[in-house]
Design an enzyme around this catalytic site. Structure first.
Site, PDB file in Angstrom:
ATOM      1  N   HIS A   1      -0.718  13.124   5.568  1.00 15.31           N
ATOM      2  CA  HIS A   1      -1.605  12.354   6.440  1.00 15.31           C
ATOM      3  C   HIS A   1      -0.825  11.275   7.193  1.00 15.31           C
ATOM      4  O   HIS A   1       0.348  11.028   6.916  1.00 15.31           O
ATOM      5  CB  HIS A   1      -2.714  11.693   5.615  1.00 15.31           C
ATOM      6  CG  HIS A   1      -3.612  12.665   4.918  1.00 15.31           C
ATOM      7  ND1 HIS A   1      -4.487  12.299   3.920  1.00 15.31           N
ATOM      8  CD2 HIS A   1      -3.753  14.002   5.057  1.00 15.31           C
ATOM      9  CE1 HIS A   1      -5.142  13.359   3.482  1.00 15.31           C
ATOM     10  NE2 HIS A   1      -4.713  14.406   4.157  1.00 15.31           N
TER      11      HIS A   1
ATOM     12  N   HIS B   1     -12.867  20.234  -4.327  1.00  8.60           N
ATOM     13  CA  HIS B   1     -11.858  20.431  -3.292  1.00  8.60           C
ATOM     14  C   HIS B   1     -11.867  21.899  -2.908  1.00  8.60           C
ATOM     15  O   HIS B   1     -11.885  22.775  -3.767  1.00  8.60           O
ATOM     16  CB  HIS B   1     -10.473  20.025  -3.794  1.00  8.60           C
ATOM     17  CG  HIS B   1      -9.442  20.005  -2.714  1.00  8.60           C
ATOM     18  ND1 HIS B   1      -8.791  21.141  -2.285  1.00  8.60           N
ATOM     19  CD2 HIS B   1      -8.963  18.989  -1.940  1.00  8.60           C
ATOM     20  CE1 HIS B   1      -7.951  20.826  -1.319  1.00  8.60           C
ATOM     21  NE2 HIS B   1      -8.045  19.525  -1.091  1.00  8.60           N
TER      22      HIS B   1
END
Length: 413
Positions: free
Chosen positions: A107, A170
């Site tokens: 990220h 997830h």
């Protein structure tokens, strides 16, 4: 009529749906807020699962790394860290020997204000805080599935590594939390991409604890000597309802039992599903994929999925955006991705797969042309979508998932 509110990046949107058309509001079966979440955390630290207390593992000379999640995750890190630091203090650990590492995976970097928000201003001033750098990792081994374990050097400088995080579903690792603080959290791009290639396997699905992605993650965490975790489970309001500490597998599995009790919801697929996002998942389309993926189980093939995600940051990932703009149809994305795996492109491919089976609509702040680039139709008014759907099919059944990132519909057998 039933008035239903769904979050829109933290703000509610109200929708009226006739009772006969409302298939259900897919809410988690949440316990009430614990009166003292601080006590939950302290109890977890004082009664670790499969491990000694962390205060019994450290001493005044121990070099410690504490891994925390970045701003895209809903982890209440600033409420967790003071209790963890207090427990470390019981082992006479020194502040100068502690480094907090923000796990970025692949990220973007955080701003200083975001760093302060993550750890809390007091902790930020007290403890050294650094960001993980995927380009500054050291090789320490290879998993049995062939994933190189390359971990941020400041983590490997520590004698005791502690992971923090929250546990929720997830979409290809089965569940978040546990060893994910190591891989992808503080690993190299090479490690992350190799591990993530397993997302294409059939077993790599939300709610599957035996996902090959998670198995690989946990093997990597063992190679990195992840010593201890402190993980929490949150309700839809971001309140801590469960906390576990200790061994990164045994403690994680205890929390997974809590997640499943709360968030797995049986469904009979309906004609449409409307799914909301919290602030972390609603910030960009890249993060909003996760609630979208959960919602797919609640709708029939050929049905409609309406995603409410502000996506003020737009696509949220450079590679994801490039793939969205370069391909003009879902089949092109899927065919190209199957022969050319590229991290970031996976979400473009997954959305393309959904677009081949469902009608995808999104209520967001993104420009209409950007939305269409990723095979969604933009909508400005979700109520109108509902009204149009019922005009076309007066018997249509509609689910609403206010907390899409936390709710996992399971189709009835």
């Amino acid at each position: 009529m039933t008035l239903v509110d769904i979050p829109y990046g933290g703000k509610p949107i109200s929708i009226d749906i006739p009772e006969k058309n409302l298939a259900g509001i897919l809410h988690p079966s949440e316990p009430k807020k614990h009166e003292d979440e601080a006590q939950l955390i302290k109890n977890a630290l004082e009664n670790p699962i499969g491990s000694e207390r962390i205060s019994e593992i450290v001493d005044p000379e121990t070099k410690i790394a504490i891994i925390v999640s970045d701003i895209t995750r809903p982890v209440p890190t600033s409420r967790i860290l003071p209790h963890l630091l207090e427990e470390l203090g019981k082992g006479n650990a020194k502040d100068e020997n502690i480094t907090i590492v923000v796990a970025l995976g692949l990220h973007r970097n955080q701003t200083e204000e975001e760093m302060k928000k993550i750890v809390g201003s007091d902790v930020y001033e007290r403890i050294k805080c650094v960001e993980h750098n995927p380009d500054n990792c050291v090789p320490i081994g290879t998993t049995s599935r062939g994933t190189p374990v390359e971990v941020f050097e400041k983590i490997m400088d520590a004698e005791v590594i502690i992971g923090t995080g929250n546990i929720e579903y997830h979409y290809y690792a089965g569940y978040s939390g546990g060893g994910k603080c190591i891989l992808p959290g503080v690993s190299s791009k090479n490690s992350v991409i190799t591990n993530h290639k397993m997302m294409l396997l059939d077993e790599a699905t939300a709610g599957n604890i035996d996902s090959p992605v998670r198995q690989d993650i946990e093997e990597a965490a063992g190679i990195a000597n992840l010593a201890f975790i402190l993980n929490v489970v949150l309700n839809s309001r971001g309140e801590i309802v469960c906390a576990v500490a200790g061994d990164y597998i045994k403690a994680h599995r205890k929390a997974v039992e809590c997640v499943d009790r709360m968030y797995k919801v049986p469904v009979e697929p309906a004609d449409a599903v409307i799914v909301g996002t919290d602030e972390s998942k609603g910030m960009n389309l890249y993060q909003a994929y996760k609630p979208l993926d959960n919602a797919k189980n609640a709708v029939k093939d050929g049905g409609t999925i309406v995603l409410a995600a502000p996506s003020a940051e737009g696509f949220g990932h450079e590679t994801f955006e490039r793939w969205c703009r370069e391909h003009t149809c879902p089949a092109s994305v899927i065919d190209t991705f199957e022969n050319n795996f590229e991290f970031g492109a996976h979400k473009a491919a997954f959305i393309a797969q959904l677009a081949k089976k469902h009608k995808l609509l999104i209520h967001s702040e993104m420009p209409d042309e950007d939305v269409r680039d990723i095979f969604f139709e933009p909508v400005r008014d979700i109520q109108k979508v509902v009204d149009d759907l019922l005009e076309e099919n007066p018997d249509a059944r509609i689910y609403v998932m206010p907390y899409g990132q936390m709710t996992l519909p399971i189709r009835s057998e």
